[in-house]
Write a protein that holds these residues in place. Sequence first.
Motif, short mmCIF file in Angstrom:
data_model
loop_
_atom_site.label_atom_id
_atom_site.label_comp_id
_atom_site.label_asym_id
_atom_site.label_seq_id
_atom_site.Cartn_x
_atom_site.Cartn_y
_atom_site.Cartn_z
N GLU A 192 0.82 -1.22 0.00
CA GLU A 192 0.00 0.00 0.00
C GLU A 192 0.85 1.27 0.00
O GLU A 192 0.59 2.18 -0.76
N ARG A 257 -4.89 -10.68 -5.01
CA ARG A 257 -5.26 -10.59 -3.59
C ARG A 257 -6.01 -11.83 -3.14
O ARG A 257 -6.44 -11.93 -2.00
N ASP A 303 -8.34 -6.09 -10.92
CA ASP A 303 -8.26 -6.91 -9.70
C ASP A 303 -8.36 -8.39 -10.01
O ASP A 303 -8.30 -9.22 -9.12
N ILE A 324 -21.61 2.72 2.67
CA ILE A 324 -21.66 3.64 3.82
C ILE A 324 -22.41 4.90 3.46
O ILE A 324 -23.17 5.43 4.22
N ARG A 325 -22.12 5.39 2.23
CA ARG A 325 -22.69 6.68 1.86
C ARG A 325 -24.21 6.61 1.82
O ARG A 325 -24.87 7.53 2.25
N PHE B 89 -3.23 3.50 4.35
CA PHE B 89 -3.16 2.40 3.38
C PHE B 89 -4.51 2.31 2.68
O PHE B 89 -5.47 1.80 3.26
N PRO B 90 -4.61 2.82 1.43
CA PRO B 90 -5.92 3.06 0.81
C PRO B 90 -6.78 1.80 0.67
O PRO B 90 -7.99 1.88 0.86
N ARG B 91 -6.17 0.66 0.35
CA ARG B 91 -6.99 -0.52 0.10
C ARG B 91 -7.00 -1.48 1.28
O ARG B 91 -7.09 -2.68 1.13
N SER B 138 -14.64 0.00 6.65
CA SER B 138 -14.55 0.66 5.34
C SER B 138 -13.10 0.78 4.91
O SER B 138 -12.21 0.98 5.75
#
Lengths: 344, 242
Positions: A192, A257, A303, A324-325, B89-91, B138
């Motif tokens: 990251e 991932r 991905d 969430i939004r 850490f964005p992801r 999130s």
Amino acid sequence: MPSGSKVLKLAAVALLAVAVLAFPSIAPNPYILSAGVLVVYYAVLATSWNFVGGFTGYISLGHGALAGLGAYSTGILVAKAGLPPFLALAAAGAFVGLLAVPIGLAALRVRGASFVIVSISLVLILLLVFQSWSSVTGGSRGLVVPRPFQLTRPEHHRIFYFLFAGLLALAVLAWWLIDRSRFGLGLKSIREDEDKAEALGTATYAYKLIVFVVSAVFTALAGGLYALWFGDLDPVFQFSILTGSYLVLMALLGGVRQLFGPVVGALIVGIALEFFKVEYGDTPLHLVATGLLLALVVLFMPDGVLPAIADLIKRFGRSDRTSIREVSAAELREQRLQNAGGTK
Amino acid sequence: MTLETTGLSKAFGGVTALDGASVSFHQGEVNALIGPNGSGKTTYFNCVTGMIKPDGGTVSYQGRDLTGKAPHRIARAGIGRTFQLCRTFPRMTALENVLSAVPPTGLIGGLRSARGRAEIERAMGWLTRLGIEHLAGSEARDLSWGQQKLLELAGVLMAEPETVLLDEPAGGVNPALLDRIGVLIRELNAEGRTFVIVEHNMDLVMSISDHIVVFDRGRPIAEGPPSQIRTDERVLGAYLGV
């Protein structure tokens, strides 16, 4: 209590295991069986590659060289030193693991595109070494590795199919263990933002080196097993940038991932490669197709396939789960309504 | 003994960013590091935390020489930091962001589950304290700027540093959150943490700092309590050019 998605995942893994184990019995002829061995070999390599690529985000095009080192070490130990085949294989794994320390120390100093270039140079340097050093490696004439078993060809494929499947299970298990561990979380934080990870106290250089060595050992074991299976090594094929590129394509296609991402990628790309070789023979058309596939994956499924499928399932099975939004927007509306009611 | 530098210097090409900066911060206090743009504040932070190697001078912390040490060693010595342009850490989820701030040592520790109950409780504790516990699941890239700043701070605090360096905690933050950050820094300081804060928002600096160091052209030109700094002629000169 295990959740629904967990049960689904376990069922998928069980189904995959059964399919892998049943394949030799349903393979219609030895050729298909040998293609199956090749696909499982690629699955081990892609999973091994994913220890570095998936966790730390360092894209290595040089993993073909590590497999080649494992293959030649095993081959030379059997053919020239007369070691028992599987002892030679274990020794080759340990040897390449040791060799990966100085290689990693040098290569992991640089990031991003520079690391990719360094990993390519590893392949090119080793190709020259193994071609020129013919007294030990057999040079361009190749190295013949005696077979470990006196069996018919189909039986030989069958046994090696299961040996590769066993190695694949080990690699997948190791990846899973690291994925859920604190060490794995540290590796992912390197992927990251490496400087940030370092600032939080993660010894990034040591972390990368450890996982590089683990990756190298699995890669070398797969290469060594290939040497015992195929029985004939040629530097041009063992130290080829194509091998590394295939591994990158497989891992990216399946999803880096995901635990089984590289396996799924190897299944798709491995079968496609065989298909193109059978249909179009020695034309470079299979290279064009692979290149095209890589471009499509990077453009449309960055991905990988597995997350894309998961998204699709989520979209069809969407129920009370929202982002969430949306939740906060709904709450906001409710609050406003309440406020309006209060002021009336 | 506390965080201390002597003669710290750093040049980028021909540009001198730090020019022999000798500073001694006060332990247990909220220290502020202010100065005009380009006066070397962030370079100073980067040299202290090992992100860049100084050309000369020394960094010491609680009597230990930290000059030129790797950033993770300095972090483990008890100095945490945030970045000027907030870095998360964005992801990774917010919870994972905080959890990754306690890297394991040794093989056994490394192979333990990343989701140990004690660690999760502690991480949730920090998220709760910063008021973002509802975002634990999130991914950081889905959070707003202000939430990301709080998340970065939660991660730094998770490592339990004795000294926290904050690079512009008020940058790009709305007034309500700004007040909360100010209160939070005072609270965390009352619990025994030392702060060093680089900040341009003078209201915040004057209201929360015990001790202010003013940089100009890569070296300190004044230091003292807020009341003294406010009226210091050299400071006014550096900022306003009078």
